[in-house]
Design an enzyme around this catalytic site. Sequence first.
Site, PDB file in Angstrom:
ATOM      1  N   ASP A 184      58.051  21.318  35.300  1.00 29.94           N
ATOM      2  CA  ASP A 184      57.897  19.898  34.696  1.00 29.94           C
ATOM      3  C   ASP A 184      59.451  19.162  35.150  1.00 29.94           C
ATOM      4  O   ASP A 184      60.303  19.533  35.401  1.00 29.94           O
ATOM      5  CB  ASP A 184      58.298  20.412  33.256  1.00 29.94           C
ATOM      6  N   HIS A 225      55.265  13.781  41.725  1.00 26.12           N
ATOM      7  CA  HIS A 225      54.538  14.884  41.986  1.00 26.12           C
ATOM      8  C   HIS A 225      54.659  15.222  43.510  1.00 26.12           C
ATOM      9  O   HIS A 225      54.530  16.315  43.718  1.00 26.12           O
ATOM     10  CB  HIS A 225      53.232  14.409  41.610  1.00 26.12           C
ATOM     11  N   LEU A 246      53.307  37.641  49.773  1.00 23.81           N
ATOM     12  CA  LEU A 246      53.341  37.002  48.230  1.00 23.81           C
ATOM     13  C   LEU A 246      51.882  36.532  47.718  1.00 23.81           C
ATOM     14  O   LEU A 246      51.177  35.564  48.533  1.00 23.81           O
ATOM     15  CB  LEU A 246      54.343  35.538  48.291  1.00 23.81           C
TER      16      LEU A 246
HETATM   17  C1  FPP Z   1      54.795  17.860  35.191  1.00 28.11           C
HETATM   18  O1  FPP Z   1      55.606  16.821  35.421  1.00 28.11           O
HETATM   19  C2  FPP Z   1      54.035  18.369  36.527  1.00 28.11           C
HETATM   20  C3  FPP Z   1      52.788  18.130  36.494  1.00 28.11           C
HETATM   21  C4  FPP Z   1      51.658  17.887  35.655  1.00 28.11           C
HETATM   22  C5  FPP Z   1      52.165  18.342  37.961  1.00 28.11           C
HETATM   23  C6  FPP Z   1      52.704  19.575  38.772  1.00 28.11           C
HETATM   24  C7  FPP Z   1      52.137  19.623  40.079  1.00 28.11           C
HETATM   25  C8  FPP Z   1      52.879  19.752  41.492  1.00 28.11           C
HETATM   26  C9  FPP Z   1      54.131  19.704  41.495  1.00 28.11           C
HETATM   27  C10 FPP Z   1      51.939  19.833  42.486  1.00 28.11           C
HETATM   28  C11 FPP Z   1      51.291  21.276  42.892  1.00 28.11           C
HETATM   29  C12 FPP Z   1      50.528  21.249  44.176  1.00 28.11           C
HETATM   30  C13 FPP Z   1      49.952  22.193  44.583  1.00 28.11           C
HETATM   31  C14 FPP Z   1      49.309  22.025  45.888  1.00 28.11           C
HETATM   32  C15 FPP Z   1      49.729  23.569  43.917  1.00 28.11           C
HETATM   33  P1  FPP Z   1      55.404  15.604  34.378  1.00 28.11           P
HETATM   34  O2  FPP Z   1      54.667  14.632  35.274  1.00 28.11           O
HETATM   35  O3  FPP Z   1      55.028  15.888  33.097  1.00 28.11           O
HETATM   36  O4  FPP Z   1      56.992  15.033  34.495  1.00 28.11           O
HETATM   37  P2  FPP Z   1      57.665  14.348  33.203  1.00 28.11           P
HETATM   38  O5  FPP Z   1      57.845  15.354  32.053  1.00 28.11           O
HETATM   39  O6  FPP Z   1      59.250  13.894  33.779  1.00 28.11           O
HETATM   40  O7  FPP Z   1      56.915  13.186  32.874  1.00 28.11           O
END
Ligand code: FPP
Length: 246
Positions: free
Chosen positions: A21, A38, A132
């Site tokens: 997050d 992201h 892993l």
């Molecule tokens: C939450 O941060 C994050 C997500 C909803 C997406 C996480 C996805 C990735 C890191 C990409 C993964 C990629 C692969 C290939 C598996 P948020 O957007 O809620 O952040 P905020 O709370 O600051 O708004």
Amino acid sequence: MTFEMTDTQVAPPRHIAIVMDGNGRWAKKRFLPRFFGHKAGVDALVRVVQACIDRQVEQLTVFAFSSENWKRPSDEVSGLMGLVLAAVSRYLARMGAMGVQIRIIGDREAVPEKLRKAWNEAEQATAHNQRLILNVAFNYGGRWDIVQACRKAIEAGVPAQELNEARLGEFMAMRHAPDPDLFIRTGGEVRISNFLLWQVAYTEFVFSDCLWPDFSEADLDRAIAAFQERDRRFGGVKAAGAVSAC
Ligand code: FPP
């Protein structure tokens, strides 16, 4: 860096689950669109995968897209889908070389066809890898998982009187994995957000204020160190003689 255990060290967690997050806030701090948070989050994930391998972690489960993330603005949802698709083609060979086995958990039905195909290819291409297991939770929700397991058990004709925790566990999305030992959530929020509800009954939780794209090896080590300090009793009691006064 290779993690070597000494006699006095408690074993590292076999299975770590992470809610990644804080991507949006990371981007906002830099006056960038959320998409770039992201994107940086994918780079952080690749770093953490390598760090987990170095520390002999056996399984890493990450929450990449929740059943509820469809509620986000459509451009963010399609941006995330595109980003994940690009990440699979960009990193698949590298993950393979690192010995990573990729498994996707979640409801694949609503996922765009292109991404579904990419997930299938990634799973097949890495199925033999052993260093892993990276479980990517995509269009996943803990409640969805419990309901789909119940449905499958009914479809398989399991009689009601035979249904118990072990039997239902055979139908859960993570049936190939031991329950997570350590659950990490970055980004400062202190909640589960419908992640592995069934599997975290006795998992140790570590919450970090660090925004996911900034999550470093040192942060992972701090979380593992906190885990190693915990006294895991799984509902039992300490062995006689090991109890300390409070
Ligand atoms: C939450 O941060 C994050 C997500 C909803 C997406 C996480 C996805 C990735 C890191 C990409 C993964 C990629 C692969 C290939 C598996 P948020 O957007 O809620 O952040 P905020 O709370 O600051 O708004």
